[in-house]
Design an enzyme around this catalytic site. Structure first.
Site, short mmCIF file in Angstrom:
data_model
loop_
_atom_site.label_atom_id
_atom_site.label_comp_id
_atom_site.label_asym_id
_atom_site.label_seq_id
_atom_site.Cartn_x
_atom_site.Cartn_y
_atom_site.Cartn_z
N GLY A 112 10.88 11.45 -10.91
CA GLY A 112 10.02 11.64 -9.75
C GLY A 112 9.06 10.49 -9.62
CB CYS A 122 11.40 2.72 2.33
SG CYS A 122 12.73 1.51 2.59
CD GLU A 150 6.57 10.02 1.89
OE1 GLU A 150 5.71 9.25 2.38
OE2 GLU A 150 7.31 10.74 2.57
CD GLN A 165 -30.99 28.15 7.83
OE1 GLN A 165 -31.06 28.00 6.60
NE2 GLN A 165 -32.06 28.19 8.60
CB ALA A 167 6.89 7.42 4.36
NE ARG A 168 3.74 6.10 -1.67
CZ ARG A 168 4.24 5.28 -2.59
NH1 ARG A 168 3.99 3.98 -2.49
NH2 ARG A 168 4.96 5.75 -3.58
CG ASN A 211 3.16 0.92 0.58
OD1 ASN A 211 2.67 1.77 -0.16
ND2 ASN A 211 2.55 -0.22 0.85
#
Length: 391
Positions: free
Chosen positions: A144, A245, A370, A286, A249-250, A247
């Site tokens: 992973g 790739c 990712e 509050q 998507a991140r 990077n």
């Protein structure tokens, strides 16, 4: 005197003023489309654990799929416009943004960046239109956070390649038409485009998920899958190719997390303004206002960071550790906002009538995939100290 609640918590810091008119138009147009087409029924799809496959073609027609790529039917829009699309998609559900991220920033980007001209012409127009679905197969049961430990192998046999191995946690896997599969060869890690109709390829959906339920997550099994050399991505050499790739998507996640948190806070502001206890709306207490104010400030900071990283990317100045900082911070803050919103909603917050706990469950996956929070922390640590602490 009471005033109407702020309709968009991002207005607190006037995030809109940082965007171009084109970017605002793209964001508004997609938001309207998603409100009409994707948001209705999303809680039901989450509960049933199904993805609306028809959305692929509709998103393709809208121009969202691979929108940050150029040519081959792609829109060629800038990083911030793409990020804002991810924000709106994830405001509906992380599973929807995951579908678009995997389609555009993993499957399509891997072909666009590393494929041959023939591969680009064959796949990119269909993927951009949503006529075909792609997936990206890097993660394995025993690899992973350490993809260099992958066991999937591609062996030469004459002019062909034979792929054997197992990939897991693959978004879109069960509905994909083509999989970008990364495998170890005698010459290092290489990428291959595997049609999901290939003999020896099968996808098995992951059952009983508690997160990303309105999304398809699968295990891919390759048993002596034979491919011609034309299936190999000719310009992908080494592990740096799939990591580049990821990077892409991140970057989308940095914006997407803002969308999930914004939806949580919008939902909670509306609820707190109408839910009465002790003879007044709970928004008037509050302790509730303290929670809302803290969350709005956190959300604004996440949005500012996302836009800043987008502008760096426009100038080709965005570094991997900066993307790690954005993903680590924004997902972590978004989870915190989702959980805090649930407390304002009280017992009602544990139902699917309200979005925060659904978003919180989804964001647990976003925090992990990712690049886990731990890996991104160490990436930042390496950038600060010059010392790699991964091993």
């Amino acid at each position: 005197m009471a005033r109407p609640p702020m309709p968009d918590p991002l207005a607190l810091l006037d995030i809109d003023s940082l965007l171009t008119e084109e970017e605002r138009e793209i964001q508004r147009g997609l938001a309207d489309f998603l409100d009409a087409r994707a948001r209705p029924g999303v809680a039901d799809r989450f509960e049933r654990g199904v993805f609306d496959r028809d959305l692929a073609r509709e998103l393709g027609a809208f121009g969202v799929l691979g929108m940050h790529l150029t040519g081959y039917g792609c829109a060629g829009l800038g990083p911030v416009a793409y990020g804002l699309a991810c924000l709106e998609l994830e405001s509906v559900d992380s599973g929807l943004r995951s579908f678009v991220s995997v389609q555009g920033s993993l499957s399509m980007f891997s072909i666009w960046r590393y494929g041959s001209e023939e591969q680009k012409r064959e796949w990119l127009p269909r993927l951009a239109a949503g006529e075909a679905v792609g997936c990206f197969a890097l993660t394995e049961p025993d690899a992973g956070s350490d993809p260099a430990a992958m066991r999937t192998r591609a062996v030469r046999d004459g002019s062909d390649w034979v792929l054997t191995g197992t990939k897991t946690w693959i978004t879109n896997g069960g509905i994909a038409d083509v999989a970008t599969v990364w495998a170890r060869t005698e010459d290092g890690v290489r990428g291959f485009l595997v049609p999901t109709t290939a003999r020896g390829f099968r996808a098995v959906d992951v059952p009983a998920k508690l997160s990303l339920r309105a999304s398809v997550t699968s295990e891919l099994v390759l048993e002596d899958v034979r491919l011609p050399d034309t299936a190999r991505l000719p310009h992908a050499e080494g592990l740096g190719a799939p990591l580049s790739c990821l990077n892409e998507a991140r970057f989308g996640i940095v914006f997407g997390a803002v969308g999930a948190a914004r939806d949580c806070l919008r939902t909670t502001l509306d609820y707190a303004s109408t839910r009465e206890q002790f003879g007044r709306p709970i928004a008037g207490f509050q302790l509730t206002q303290a929670k809302l104010a803290d969350m709005a400030v956190s959300l604004g900071g996440c949005a500012l960071l996302a836009v800043h990283l987008g502008r760096l990317k426009e100038r080709d100045r965005l570094r991997p550790e900066q993307v790690s900082a954005g993903k680590l911070n924004n997902v972590r803050e978004a989870i915190g906002i989702a959980r805090e919103c649930r407390t304002v909603l009280g017992a009602n917050g544990v139902t699917l009538d309200y979005s925060p706990l659904r978003h919180a469950n989804n964001l647990e996956s976003v925090l992990t995939y990712e690049g886990t929070a731990e890996v991104h922390t160490l990436t930042i640590g390496r950038a600060l100290t010059g010392i790699a602490a991964f091993r």
